[in-house]
Design an enzyme around this catalytic site. Structure first.
Site, mmCIF file in Angstrom:
data_model
loop_
_atom_site.group_PDB
_atom_site.id
_atom_site.type_symbol
_atom_site.label_atom_id
_atom_site.label_comp_id
_atom_site.label_asym_id
_atom_site.label_seq_id
_atom_site.Cartn_x
_atom_site.Cartn_y
_atom_site.Cartn_z
ATOM 1 N N ASP A 32 37.429 56.998 33.012
ATOM 2 C CA ASP A 32 37.455 57.047 34.535
ATOM 3 C C ASP A 32 38.335 58.321 34.650
ATOM 4 O O ASP A 32 39.246 58.694 33.973
ATOM 5 C CB ASP A 32 38.472 56.026 35.382
ATOM 6 N N ASN A 88 34.913 46.166 42.454
ATOM 7 C CA ASN A 88 35.262 46.387 43.927
ATOM 8 C C ASN A 88 33.704 46.490 44.588
ATOM 9 O O ASN A 88 32.972 47.119 44.219
ATOM 10 C CB ASN A 88 35.805 47.589 44.339
ATOM 11 N N GLN A 95 35.620 49.788 47.400
ATOM 12 C CA GLN A 95 34.556 50.334 46.640
ATOM 13 C C GLN A 95 34.454 52.071 47.116
ATOM 14 O O GLN A 95 34.230 52.006 48.335
ATOM 15 C CB GLN A 95 33.315 49.537 46.888
ATOM 16 N N HIS A 101 30.047 49.031 39.088
ATOM 17 C CA HIS A 101 30.808 49.553 37.937
ATOM 18 C C HIS A 101 31.939 48.432 37.989
ATOM 19 O O HIS A 101 32.393 48.046 38.674
ATOM 20 C CB HIS A 101 31.476 50.968 38.009
ATOM 21 N N HIS A 103 35.564 47.972 36.139
ATOM 22 C CA HIS A 103 36.647 48.777 35.692
ATOM 23 C C HIS A 103 37.320 48.069 34.480
ATOM 24 O O HIS A 103 37.680 46.733 34.654
ATOM 25 C CB HIS A 103 37.752 48.685 36.780
HETATM 26 P P1 AMP Z 1 35.916 52.196 42.946
HETATM 27 O O1 AMP Z 1 37.115 52.441 43.886
HETATM 28 O O2 AMP Z 1 35.881 50.770 42.601
HETATM 29 O O3 AMP Z 1 34.513 52.451 43.710
HETATM 30 O O4 AMP Z 1 36.109 53.131 41.944
HETATM 31 C C1 AMP Z 1 35.554 54.294 41.523
HETATM 32 C C2 AMP Z 1 36.289 54.804 40.449
HETATM 33 O O5 AMP Z 1 35.352 55.987 39.823
HETATM 34 C C3 AMP Z 1 37.585 55.453 40.540
HETATM 35 O O6 AMP Z 1 38.720 54.968 39.757
HETATM 36 C C4 AMP Z 1 37.712 57.078 40.319
HETATM 37 O O7 AMP Z 1 38.346 57.557 39.530
HETATM 38 C C5 AMP Z 1 36.217 56.912 39.264
HETATM 39 N N1 AMP Z 1 35.329 58.049 39.540
HETATM 40 C C6 AMP Z 1 34.758 58.742 40.544
HETATM 41 N N2 AMP Z 1 34.064 59.718 40.357
HETATM 42 C C7 AMP Z 1 33.976 59.693 38.988
HETATM 43 C C8 AMP Z 1 33.556 60.724 37.759
HETATM 44 N N3 AMP Z 1 32.733 61.658 37.944
HETATM 45 N N4 AMP Z 1 33.597 60.591 36.660
HETATM 46 C C9 AMP Z 1 34.545 59.419 36.262
HETATM 47 N N5 AMP Z 1 35.129 58.714 36.892
HETATM 48 C C10 AMP Z 1 35.279 58.848 38.360
#
Ligand code: AMP
Ligand code: ZN
Length: 136
Positions: A32, A88, A95, A101, A103
């Site tokens: 992440d 999420n 989300q 995805h 985590h």
């Molecule tokens: P969520 O809030 O569950 O949708 O989590 C999205 C996650 O994606 C967050 O922890 C961000 O830090 C991560 N994220 C967003 N864009 C990228 C990216 N380009 N590469 C890696 N992680 C990302």
């Protein structure tokens, strides 16, 4: 199917570079970019699914097996003290990227992070009403 303009489709399929920890035919596991802790990883299916309800059952099962394997690797290599699985679905649940995805968040004693909720205190009758709403 990939979805146009979906950043996780592009990352999962290698069109955008990422810090990849693992890849197979159906999944990519990446670090992440905004990690909660050291080693915070995301399991991304290569096929686009917006959320858990949209994910085919077979992929959901495969994702959990992969999560178990990745969790064991993170514990072994990073010597973390614990690990949270977080997933999420929807704005209300936090989300922010609309591609499923999962985590994997390694936890370290004193890491200052928290993945918590404030427990409610429903009566037995209230719990029963919820149970009925769900199962009936
Ligand atoms: P969520 O809030 O569950 O949708 O989590 C999205 C996650 O994606 C967050 O922890 C961000 O830090 C991560 N994220 C967003 N864009 C990228 C990216 N380009 N590469 C890696 N992680 C990302
Ligand atoms: Zn996508």
């Amino acid at each position: 199917m990939k979805k146009d303009n979906c950043i996780f489709c592009k990352i999962a399929n290698g069109e955008i570079p990422s810090k990849t920890l693992y890849e197979d035919r159906n999944f990519r596991v990446i670090l992440d970019l905004g990690p909660a802790t050291k080693g915070h990883a995301l399991i991304l299916p290569k096929e686009h699914a917006e959320n858990l309800y949209d994910l085919p059952e077979e992929s959901a099962a495969e994702a959990m097996v992969l999560a178990r394997r990745m969790a064991a690797t993170l514990v072994e290599k990073l010597h973390c003290d614990g690990l949270n699985l977080v997933q999420n679905n929807g704005d209300a649940a936090g989300q922010t990227v609309q591609h499923f995805h999962l985590h994997l968040i390694p936890r370290y004693v004193g890491d200052g992070q928290s993945i918590n909720w404030k427990p409610g205190s429903p009566t037995q009758e209230e719990l029963e009403a919820v149970r009925k709403t769900i199962v009936e």
